[in-house]
Motif scaffolding. Sequence first.
Motif, mmCIF file in Angstrom:
data_model
loop_
_atom_site.group_PDB
_atom_site.id
_atom_site.type_symbol
_atom_site.label_atom_id
_atom_site.label_comp_id
_atom_site.label_asym_id
_atom_site.label_seq_id
_atom_site.Cartn_x
_atom_site.Cartn_y
_atom_site.Cartn_z
ATOM 1 N N THR A 432 31.298 -13.853 47.137
ATOM 2 C CA THR A 432 30.405 -14.979 46.651
ATOM 3 C C THR A 432 30.137 -14.673 45.025
ATOM 4 O O THR A 432 29.813 -13.351 44.800
ATOM 5 N N PRO A 433 29.729 -15.532 44.109
ATOM 6 C CA PRO A 433 29.243 -14.839 42.792
ATOM 7 C C PRO A 433 27.846 -14.559 43.088
ATOM 8 O O PRO A 433 27.016 -14.472 43.901
ATOM 9 N N SER A 434 27.654 -13.520 41.938
ATOM 10 C CA SER A 434 26.331 -12.829 41.867
ATOM 11 C C SER A 434 25.072 -13.664 41.593
ATOM 12 O O SER A 434 24.000 -13.235 41.855
ATOM 13 N N TYR A 435 25.544 -14.747 41.139
ATOM 14 C CA TYR A 435 24.217 -15.814 40.687
ATOM 15 C C TYR A 435 24.307 -16.900 41.825
ATOM 16 O O TYR A 435 25.172 -17.387 42.386
ATOM 17 N N GLY A 436 22.859 -17.313 41.945
ATOM 18 C CA GLY A 436 22.896 -18.428 42.727
ATOM 19 C C GLY A 436 22.961 -18.087 44.135
ATOM 20 O O GLY A 436 22.943 -16.926 44.454
ATOM 21 N N THR A 437 22.815 -19.252 44.932
ATOM 22 C CA THR A 437 22.827 -18.979 46.368
ATOM 23 C C THR A 437 24.186 -19.567 47.161
ATOM 24 O O THR A 437 24.405 -20.875 47.014
ATOM 25 N N TYR A 438 25.036 -18.631 47.501
ATOM 26 C CA TYR A 438 26.245 -19.248 47.926
ATOM 27 C C TYR A 438 26.287 -18.699 49.480
ATOM 28 O O TYR A 438 25.968 -17.409 49.598
ATOM 29 N N ASN A 439 27.361 -19.277 50.294
ATOM 30 C CA ASN A 439 27.682 -18.370 51.259
ATOM 31 C C ASN A 439 29.210 -18.466 51.800
ATOM 32 O O ASN A 439 29.724 -18.431 52.660
ATOM 33 N N GLY A 440 29.717 -18.534 50.451
ATOM 34 C CA GLY A 440 31.250 -18.360 50.621
ATOM 35 C C GLY A 440 32.030 -19.377 51.574
ATOM 36 O O GLY A 440 31.713 -20.436 51.519
ATOM 37 N N ASN A 441 32.932 -18.448 52.328
ATOM 38 C CA ASN A 441 33.862 -19.236 53.239
ATOM 39 C C ASN A 441 33.231 -19.177 54.656
ATOM 40 O O ASN A 441 33.878 -19.505 55.867
ATOM 41 N N LYS A 442 32.105 -18.925 54.918
ATOM 42 C CA LYS A 442 31.331 -18.776 56.225
ATOM 43 C C LYS A 442 31.783 -19.910 57.123
ATOM 44 O O LYS A 442 31.730 -19.452 58.380
ATOM 45 N N TYR A 443 31.528 -21.044 56.566
ATOM 46 C CA TYR A 443 31.620 -22.321 57.527
ATOM 47 C C TYR A 443 32.892 -22.536 58.017
ATOM 48 O O TYR A 443 33.293 -23.220 58.938
ATOM 49 N N LEU A 444 34.030 -21.870 57.174
ATOM 50 C CA LEU A 444 35.462 -21.840 57.712
ATOM 51 C C LEU A 444 35.716 -21.001 58.863
ATOM 52 O O LEU A 444 36.339 -21.174 59.732
ATOM 53 N N THR A 445 35.186 -19.747 58.557
ATOM 54 C CA THR A 445 35.429 -18.757 59.499
ATOM 55 C C THR A 445 34.301 -18.639 60.764
ATOM 56 O O THR A 445 34.371 -17.809 61.579
ATOM 57 N N ASN A 446 33.380 -19.585 60.786
ATOM 58 C CA ASN A 446 32.616 -19.581 61.742
ATOM 59 C C ASN A 446 33.322 -19.572 63.165
ATOM 60 O O ASN A 446 33.897 -20.251 63.476
ATOM 61 N N PRO A 447 33.017 -18.852 64.009
ATOM 62 C CA PRO A 447 33.791 -18.494 65.230
ATOM 63 C C PRO A 447 33.280 -19.661 66.207
ATOM 64 O O PRO A 447 34.416 -20.083 67.044
ATOM 65 N N ILE A 448 32.391 -20.347 66.040
ATOM 66 C CA ILE A 448 32.334 -21.609 66.882
ATOM 67 C C ILE A 448 32.983 -22.788 66.393
ATOM 68 O O ILE A 448 33.057 -23.995 67.088
ATOM 69 N N MET A 449 33.717 -22.700 65.228
ATOM 70 C CA MET A 449 34.526 -23.939 64.780
ATOM 71 C C MET A 449 35.658 -24.389 65.674
ATOM 72 O O MET A 449 36.424 -23.548 66.485
ATOM 73 N N ASN A 450 35.775 -25.642 65.814
ATOM 74 C CA ASN A 450 37.007 -26.114 66.722
ATOM 75 C C ASN A 450 38.146 -25.991 65.514
ATOM 76 O O ASN A 450 38.369 -26.551 64.501
ATOM 77 N N ARG A 451 39.323 -25.353 66.074
ATOM 78 C CA ARG A 451 40.325 -25.021 65.584
ATOM 79 C C ARG A 451 41.763 -25.583 66.268
ATOM 80 O O ARG A 451 41.795 -25.201 67.583
ATOM 81 N N TYR A 452 42.552 -26.273 65.821
ATOM 82 C CA TYR A 452 43.714 -26.789 66.638
ATOM 83 C C TYR A 452 45.007 -26.429 66.049
ATOM 84 O O TYR A 452 45.254 -26.575 64.638
ATOM 85 N N TRP A 453 45.771 -25.796 66.699
ATOM 86 C CA TRP A 453 47.256 -25.190 66.202
ATOM 87 C C TRP A 453 48.225 -25.980 66.160
ATOM 88 O O TRP A 453 48.226 -26.997 66.837
ATOM 89 N N ASN A 454 49.172 -25.795 65.414
ATOM 90 C CA ASN A 454 50.436 -26.509 65.591
ATOM 91 C C ASN A 454 50.227 -27.983 65.198
ATOM 92 O O ASN A 454 50.937 -29.020 65.731
ATOM 93 N N GLN A 455 49.313 -28.539 64.240
ATOM 94 C CA GLN A 455 49.079 -29.799 63.939
ATOM 95 C C GLN A 455 50.151 -30.315 62.757
ATOM 96 O O GLN A 455 50.755 -29.471 62.177
ATOM 97 N N ASN A 456 50.111 -31.432 62.305
ATOM 98 C CA ASN A 456 50.621 -32.008 61.207
ATOM 99 C C ASN A 456 49.837 -32.672 60.314
ATOM 100 O O ASN A 456 48.707 -33.120 60.469
ATOM 101 N N TYR A 457 50.472 -33.077 59.157
ATOM 102 C CA TYR A 457 49.781 -33.611 58.190
ATOM 103 C C TYR A 457 49.137 -35.047 58.373
ATOM 104 O O TYR A 457 48.093 -35.451 57.904
ATOM 105 N N THR A 458 49.633 -35.658 59.514
ATOM 106 C CA THR A 458 49.066 -37.045 59.770
ATOM 107 C C THR A 458 47.934 -36.886 60.787
ATOM 108 O O THR A 458 47.642 -38.058 61.047
ATOM 109 N N CYS A 459 47.561 -35.932 61.104
ATOM 110 C CA CYS A 459 46.594 -35.853 62.357
ATOM 111 C C CYS A 459 45.199 -36.456 61.787
ATOM 112 O O CYS A 459 44.729 -36.823 62.804
ATOM 113 N N ILE A 460 44.918 -36.304 60.625
ATOM 114 C CA ILE A 460 43.548 -36.881 60.228
ATOM 115 C C ILE A 460 43.788 -38.081 59.142
ATOM 116 O O ILE A 460 42.611 -38.395 58.613
ATOM 117 N N ARG A 461 44.853 -38.639 58.915
ATOM 118 C CA ARG A 461 45.053 -39.524 58.176
ATOM 119 C C ARG A 461 44.676 -40.857 58.545
ATOM 120 O O ARG A 461 44.831 -41.124 60.000
#
Length: 461
Positions: A432-461
């Motif tokens: 994260t940058p040294s200035y300001g308040t950042y949390n980087g990518n922690k919301y993407l790596t959050n362990p309680i995130m719902n992750r779905y494998w082997n999906q395709n491009y149309t899944c949320i279109r």
Amino acid sequence: MRLQSKPRHIAACTTASLALAAAILLTGCGGGGGGAPAPSNSTSQPSSSPASSSASSSSSSSSSSSSSSSSSASSEPEQTDGILWTYNKNNNGTATITGYDKTAAKTPTGEVTIPKVYKGYTITKVGSSALNGNKDITRVVIPDTVISIGSQAFYNCTNLTSVSFPSSLKNIDGSAFSKTNLDALTLPATITNVGGRAFAEIASLASVTVQGKTAFGTDVFSTCPNLTTVVFQDSIRELPAEMFLNCSKLQSIKFPGDVKTLGSSIFKKCVLLENITIPDTVTTIGSSAFSYCTSLRSIKIPDGVTEIKTATFEECSNLTNVVIPDSVKIIGERAFDHCTALTKLTLPRAVSSVGNAAFWYCRSLTQLALPENISQINNEVFQGCVSLRDVYIPKTVKQINSCAFDRCTSLSNVYFGGSEAMWNEITISTSTPSYGTYNGNKYLTNPIMNRYWNQNYTCIR
């Protein structure tokens, strides 16, 4: 004797009278004395002395010879309205008006007509800064001998409200009429070139009609805050950068036929531009073309455009609908930065690159599917997208850079195109940058995130 002498006296008088008459006639034919003199361009008075008469005749002959050898010779009467113009001779024997004597008894005021002929020379150009800063002129008539108007010729003539362009005019140089008080403008079809800022910063200008295939320089009409309507009547291939920059009341534009290019920042800060139909002929839209168009709600990008360039729609805070064609392959940096009303966007499958901060602070964006061809998710792409809930990431992605999903506090579902093992091989930045308040990518790596494998491009279109 008396009877004989009287006839001789009459005969002598008669002979003397005839001789005198003949002498007068001969003198008149030679141009030296009585009778009306021949017209002359010279302002000096003729002399009665033989020597002076001879010199005058020689000078007149020389002047006539010079005029006959020059293309500037004209039978047009000179109409100067008493203004003492300054001028330069051109190589072709014509002349350019360069200014006027500001100390003379008569200076340009009110309605001014540029002379067709001055000092015997046909006027073909109004030169650079010729009337620059004149606050007294209100209307200018350009004669049909003029083919060019120089840079800043009428710059800052703040009371100039009207100008009459002749059909002979071909060129208007940069800033020629900038900061005047024109309220309407029609550019004749004969004009082939208009220089940069030629009509910039005209607060009163409300409408523009372009009749021909004119080529324009940059920011020609920039900062004309009351310009509302623009009509192009012929084909023009390019509308250049900043052409209508900061025209805050522009609402209607009829594009020229066959236009291919819309330059960078062409409509930047046109804050009342709500809807615009880009012609299908357009293949290039410059960076920041519509940035800060805060009233723009919907736009369809023509098929044939291959790149949405840097900051094209930056700060279009009311933009809710964008149609992107399959021809687009690159989404540039900050392309949709702060498009705070945008809720959903479909990216074409052919897109191979999404630039840094492309969707920065798109606070209403709820879902997005990244195309199959991208290999990395760049810095801050979705930073501040606080409503982003669903995202599709293709299996081609090998790296997710700094703060790509920073402050994506609503992120709940990640749909991945590959397996869990492939997901674990992705390099996800935690910096994260040294200035300001950042949390980087922690919301993407959050362990309680719902992750779905082997999906395709149309899944949320």
